[in-house]
Design an enzyme around this catalytic site. Structure first.
Site, PDB file in Angstrom:
ATOM      1  N   CYS A  53      92.597  66.830 -51.645  1.00 29.66           N
ATOM      2  CA  CYS A  53      93.331  65.992 -52.526  1.00 29.66           C
ATOM      3  C   CYS A  53      92.239  65.524 -53.502  1.00 29.66           C
ATOM      4  CB  CYS A  53      94.030  64.884 -52.159  1.00 29.66           C
ATOM      5  SG  CYS A  53      93.326  64.112 -50.806  1.00 29.66           S
ATOM      6  N   LYS A 107     101.127  62.871 -35.128  1.00 32.69           N
ATOM      7  CA  LYS A 107     101.954  64.194 -35.569  1.00 32.69           C
ATOM      8  C   LYS A 107     101.230  64.664 -36.653  1.00 32.69           C
ATOM      9  CE  LYS A 107     104.363  65.938 -38.291  1.00 32.69           C
ATOM     10  NZ  LYS A 107     104.119  67.216 -38.708  1.00 32.69           N
ATOM     11  N   GLU A 121      99.400  68.756 -59.067  1.00 27.67           N
ATOM     12  CA  GLU A 121      98.467  69.228 -58.218  1.00 27.67           C
ATOM     13  C   GLU A 121      98.772  70.581 -57.626  1.00 27.67           C
ATOM     14  OE1 GLU A 121      98.683  67.084 -54.469  1.00 27.67           O
ATOM     15  OE2 GLU A 121      96.520  67.048 -54.710  1.00 27.67           O
ATOM     16  N   GLU A 167      98.340  58.088 -48.425  1.00 34.39           N
ATOM     17  CA  GLU A 167      97.350  58.542 -49.220  1.00 34.39           C
ATOM     18  C   GLU A 167      97.856  60.037 -49.638  1.00 34.39           C
ATOM     19  OE1 GLU A 167      94.590  58.297 -50.996  1.00 34.39           O
ATOM     20  OE2 GLU A 167      94.453  56.727 -49.306  1.00 34.39           O
ATOM     21  N   GLY A 227     105.482  61.295 -49.515  1.00 40.42           N
ATOM     22  CA  GLY A 227     104.925  60.149 -49.313  1.00 40.42           C
ATOM     23  C   GLY A 227     105.957  59.064 -49.774  1.00 40.42           C
ATOM     24  N   SER A 246     101.796  64.998 -49.639  1.00 36.40           N
ATOM     25  CA  SER A 246     102.007  65.178 -51.051  1.00 36.40           C
ATOM     26  C   SER A 246     102.690  63.682 -51.479  1.00 36.40           C
ATOM     27  CB  SER A 246     102.963  66.083 -51.254  1.00 36.40           C
ATOM     28  OG  SER A 246     104.179  65.952 -50.555  1.00 36.40           O
TER      29      SER A 246
HETATM   30  C1  UN1 Z   1      90.905  65.160 -48.856  1.00 34.29           C
HETATM   31  O1  UN1 Z   1      90.627  65.347 -49.951  1.00 34.29           O
HETATM   32  O2  UN1 Z   1      92.213  65.407 -48.576  1.00 34.29           O
HETATM   33  O3  UN1 Z   1      85.496  63.390 -50.254  1.00 34.29           O
HETATM   34  C2  UN1 Z   1      89.809  64.221 -48.057  1.00 34.29           C
HETATM   35  C3  UN1 Z   1      85.995  64.413 -49.919  1.00 34.29           C
HETATM   36  C4  UN1 Z   1      85.988  64.251 -48.172  1.00 34.29           C
HETATM   37  C5  UN1 Z   1      87.470  63.773 -47.829  1.00 34.29           C
HETATM   38  C6  UN1 Z   1      88.459  64.444 -48.639  1.00 34.29           C
HETATM   39  N1  UN1 Z   1      84.976  63.697 -47.517  1.00 34.29           N
HETATM   40  O4  UN1 Z   1      86.242  65.378 -50.392  1.00 34.29           O
END
Ligand code: UN1
Length: 496
Positions: A285, A177, A386, A251, A234, A230
């Site tokens: 993230c 999804k 964030e 995550e 989550g 987020s």
């Molecule tokens: C993310 O920020 O959602 O290290 C993943 C990194 C990438 C993966 C980021 N290889 O910023």
């Protein structure tokens, strides 16, 4: 360009519309006149169909030898490699980050495929001695069932591959999804999986928003959930999944900081901060959203940083020479604008940026000027929450210990970074920064596919993606004892 192309779900080997017949539109965030297509706005029933198809297909998929499953994933990697530029162009068109970055995103998928392919010839268990005579003991790894993979839009290829390749390699079937902002990338990825030979029902794609996501988590036929998004969502995912006893990997958010000590190579740190804060328009993230500067280099570094920031070129990510693309959507634009107001109201000093960029062609998209707030306190909202945009909060500190306290003083713990030439600070940072990832003399972004990826505190729930560790999430350990003594041997009793 106004495309009226209608895309479909892929369920049990059949491309099909949603039972609701409803669709949503997919736009280019750099130019909203550019319509990419219409995608099914799926409902509960679509997810239920996909989960049932996945459950059925699992029966034979689990018995395919893991090296054979790995061969298919190698093929998927080869196909991604052959289509890398074409897919990356389309990803830039769909979610905005610049072409070099979407190419990197596809490359991360390719790396993940090749790693998965070889893991098919490992999937190690353990053999250990038994405490009894003529008895053999070992653990083996087994698939779990149907994996629900719910993915975000900021890495529309890497993150789905992080989840789906290991899930498939371990012998699970998948309900995928993807985010509503990047359905086309998901469509292209599923095309690749089909061409690589992944059987019908083993990979199912269900487009849609809330209803589709919620049902993926709730459905009885789905056995485990891997979610990236987020922290708020989550937490809801974990609660809902608990009702059907699903295994869940989360995550989530980050509020990552770079610390620059007074002995650091400032030019190196400058490149790192610019890349970490404004790469992907700050929508990672792992993005650098706090910059902690030692008081001795604070003013000098800030001056260097502003000069370079103001030179960054905004534009359509598929055009040459562009450094920063748009935000992904109007909702993101509003969110970032909201934080600018919060930052100003709370007393931080806006040094550059702070508004939507609307000159010329830019007015057709969701462009936002790279923004720097100085004089931020560690506990201001812009230093705590964030933002997911090109906004950097700069905080001054006096000692390494103070910097560590500030860095740790947030609810998230994904990535962290320290610039220094002093090995003592480097090792203290690796030990004391509360984060799943610590970089020394490199920015907060740049995770590699073959190492564990994930965070502490409200960033995650203890699992990791990437590398060897993700295979533990997508498989179950079975312990096997084989007694060849020909008599009943009671462990803990007959031998003591
Ligand atoms: C993310 O920020 O959602 O290290 C993943 C990194 C990438 C993966 C980021 N290889 O910023």
């Amino acid at each position: 360009m106004k495309s009226t192309e209608e895309f479909k779900n892929y369920i049990g080997g059949v491309w099909q519309a949603s039972a609701s017949k409803k669709t949503f539109v997919d736009l280019n965030p750099a130019n909203t006149d550019d319509v990419i297509g219409h995608f099914p706005n799926s409902v509960k029933k679509d997810v239920a169909l996909a989960a049932a198809a996945a459950k059925e297909a699992y029966k034979s998929w689990r018995l395919v030898p893991a090296p054979k499953r790995g061969d298919m994933l190698r093929k998927a990697g080869l196909l991604l490699e052959a289509r890398k530029d074409e897919i990356a162009r389309e990803m830039t068109r769909e979610m905005g980050k610049v072409f070099a970055e979407t190419k990197g995103d596809v490359q991360e998928g390719i790396d993940t495929a090749y790693y998965a392919a070889t893991e098919g010839r490992r999937l190690f268990g353990h053999t250990v001695p038994s405490e009894l005579h003529d008895k053999f003991a070992m653990s083996i790894r087994q698939p779990i069932g149907v994996a629900g993979c719910i993915t975000p839009w900021n890495f529309p290829m890497a993150i789905p591959t992080w989840k789906i390749f290991p899930a498939l390699l371990c012998g699970n079937s998948v309900v995928f999804k993807p985010a509503t902002e990047t359905p086309k990338a998901a469509h292209l990825f599923v095309e690749v999986l089909i061409e690589a030979g992944v059987p019908e029902g083993v990979i199912n794609l269900v487009h849609g928003g809330d209803e589709a996501g919620k049902e993926t988590v709730a459905n009885e036929n789905v056995d485990l959930i891997s979610f990236t998004g987020s922290s708020e969502t989550g937490s809801m995912v974990a609660k809902s999944a608990a009702e059907t006893y699903k295994r869940v990997s989360l995550e989530m958010g980050g509020k990552n900081a770079v610390v620059v000590m007074d002995d650091a190579d400032l030019k190196l740190a400058l490149d790192g901060v610019l890349w970490g804060a404004f790469g992907t328009t700050g929508q990672r993230c792992t993005a650098t959203s706090r910059l902690l500067l030692h008081e001795k280099i604070h003013d000098k570094f800030l001056e260097m940083l502003i000069k370079r920031t103001e030179k960054l070129k905004l534009g359509y990510g598929n055009d040459a020479g562009v450094d920063v693309g748009p935000l992904v959507s109007e909702a993101q634009l509003k969110r970032v604008q909201g934080y600018i107001e919060i930052g100003k109201r709370d007393g931080a000093k806006l040094l550059t940026g702070g508004k939507q960029a609307t000159t010329g062609e830019l007015r057709k998209g969701f462009f936002f000027e790279p923004t720097i707030f100085a004089g931020a306190e560690w506990d201001m909202r812009i230093s705590q929450e964030e933002i997911f945009g090109p906004v950097l909060s700069v905080i001054k500190f006096k000692t390494f210990e103070e910097a560590t306290r500030i860095l740790n003083g947030v609810k998230y713990g994904l990535s962290s970074s320290l610039y220094t030439k002093d090995v003592r600070y480097a090792f203290a940072a690796m030990r004391d920064f509360e984060a799943g990832i610590t970089y020394i003399n490199a920015p907060t972004i740049g995770a590699e596919a073959h190492l564990p990826f994930g965070g502490t505190k409200q960033t995650g729930n203890g699992h990791r993606e990437g590398g060897w560790q993700v295979y533990e999430f997508f498989s179950e350990t079975k312990t096997c004892y084989i007694d060849f003594s020909g008599s009943l041997q009671r462990a803990q009793i007959d031998n003591y």
